[in-house]
Scaffold this active site. Structure first.
Site, PDB file in Angstrom:
ATOM      1  CD  GLU A 152     -69.633-123.058   4.146  1.00 47.25           C
ATOM      2  OE1 GLU A 152     -70.298-123.595   4.982  1.00 47.25           O
ATOM      3  OE2 GLU A 152     -68.509-123.511   3.709  1.00 47.25           O
ATOM      4  CG  HIS A 178     -74.694-122.228   1.924  1.00 47.56           C
ATOM      5  ND1 HIS A 178     -75.629-123.463   2.042  1.00 47.56           N
ATOM      6  CD2 HIS A 178     -74.348-122.054   3.359  1.00 47.56           C
ATOM      7  CE1 HIS A 178     -75.570-123.957   3.236  1.00 47.56           C
ATOM      8  NE2 HIS A 178     -74.647-123.013   3.976  1.00 47.56           N
ATOM      9  CG  HIS A 202     -78.307-123.398   7.204  1.00 42.20           C
ATOM     10  ND1 HIS A 202     -77.748-122.988   8.289  1.00 42.20           N
ATOM     11  CD2 HIS A 202     -77.500-123.402   6.126  1.00 42.20           C
ATOM     12  CE1 HIS A 202     -76.617-122.992   8.351  1.00 42.20           C
ATOM     13  NE2 HIS A 202     -76.222-123.134   6.949  1.00 42.20           N
ATOM     14  CE1 TYR A 204     -92.471-123.856 -14.688  1.00 43.94           C
ATOM     15  CE2 TYR A 204     -90.820-122.294 -13.329  1.00 43.94           C
ATOM     16  CZ  TYR A 204     -91.959-122.528 -14.612  1.00 43.94           C
ATOM     17  OH  TYR A 204     -92.100-121.402 -15.404  1.00 43.94           O
ATOM     18  CG  HIS A 217     -74.487-127.216   6.035  1.00 46.88           C
ATOM     19  ND1 HIS A 217     -73.048-126.962   6.093  1.00 46.88           N
ATOM     20  CD2 HIS A 217     -75.014-126.101   6.221  1.00 46.88           C
ATOM     21  CE1 HIS A 217     -72.768-125.785   6.032  1.00 46.88           C
ATOM     22  NE2 HIS A 217     -73.979-125.241   6.076  1.00 46.88           N
TER      23      HIS A 217
END
Ligand code: 13P
Ligand code: ZN
Length: 212
Positions: A74, A93, A95, A120, A160
């Site tokens: 990525e 990143h 999942h 927050y 994703h």
């Protein structure tokens, strides 16, 4: 300790913490941090639970791989955040379950996936954009982030998972965790009458806390 060495250690520690607390499983997810002379990135097909600081990938300012293991697939995603958001010092990143669930729901607002439920999520994350699905490692993912022109510090990649930037690794990590917990709240509250913070509340938080 040099800036780079310190960042390598911080990245390894953050990744291990995210993995141990269940924000990442298997080899899912990747993390990067910006240096004055390039970008550090977690290696591809590596588990965040065991990132060796010495094997972290380094890319130069032209995006060329200069040292360490082969970088995450990525790369394009991370580079696009750094190219379009000068204030970004790190990108996370994941999942993570609930943010990924939110990325799969058909009625998620693509321009503002996470309404201001709590202070927050406003302070740490800000508005979140839903980015259309492209397969992992597709350079098009970078184009989709560049098309945002830096307007979003956090996105959900459809079907994703989340990608969150921050001024440094600590901020990006906190933002990714806050996004995950708020996504969990959103799924839990689905179909129920929910009170949101007002626009005035949101503006007041931004004026008080700025870019955390
Ligand atoms: O989450 C991932 C791809 O979207 C993990 O890929 P990498 O192992 O190449 O970082
Ligand atoms: Zn991924």
């Amino acid at each position: 300790m040099s800036i780079e060495r310190d960042l390598r250690e911080q990245m390894s520690t953050l990744c291990a913490s995210l993995y141990q607390r269940g924000f990442s499983v298997g080899t899912a997810g990747n993390v990067s941090a910006r240096l004055p002379d390039g970008i550090l990135m977690t290696p591809t097909n590596a588990t965040l639970g065991g990132i060796d600081p010495d094997k972290i990938s380094k890319l130069d300012l032209n995006g060329e791989h200069v040292s360490g293991d082969r970088p995450t697939k990525e790369v394009f995603l991370h580079q696009a955040f750094y190219d379009t958001r000068p204030e970004a010092g790190a990108v996370v990143h994941l999942h993570s379950t609930w943010a990924t669930a939110l990325s799969c729901l058909e009625d998620t607002d693509p321009d503002d996936c996470v309404p201001p439920l709590t202070p927050y999520v406003v302070m740490r994350v800000g508005r979140v954009k839903l980015v259309p699905y492209v397969k992992p490692g597709d350079p098009k993912s970078g184009d989709l982030i560049r098309d945002l022109n830096g307007a979003y510090g956090a996105v959900l990649l459809a079907n994703h998972g989340p990608v969150v930037s921050g001024k440094d690794l600590f901020s990006a990590g906190c933002a990714a965790e806050e996004l995950e917990e708020t996504a969990k709240l959103l799924v839990a509250l689905r179909g129920q009458k929910t009170r949101l913070l007002s626009n005035a509340d949101v503006m007041d938080l931004k004026a008080t806390f700025g870019n955390m």
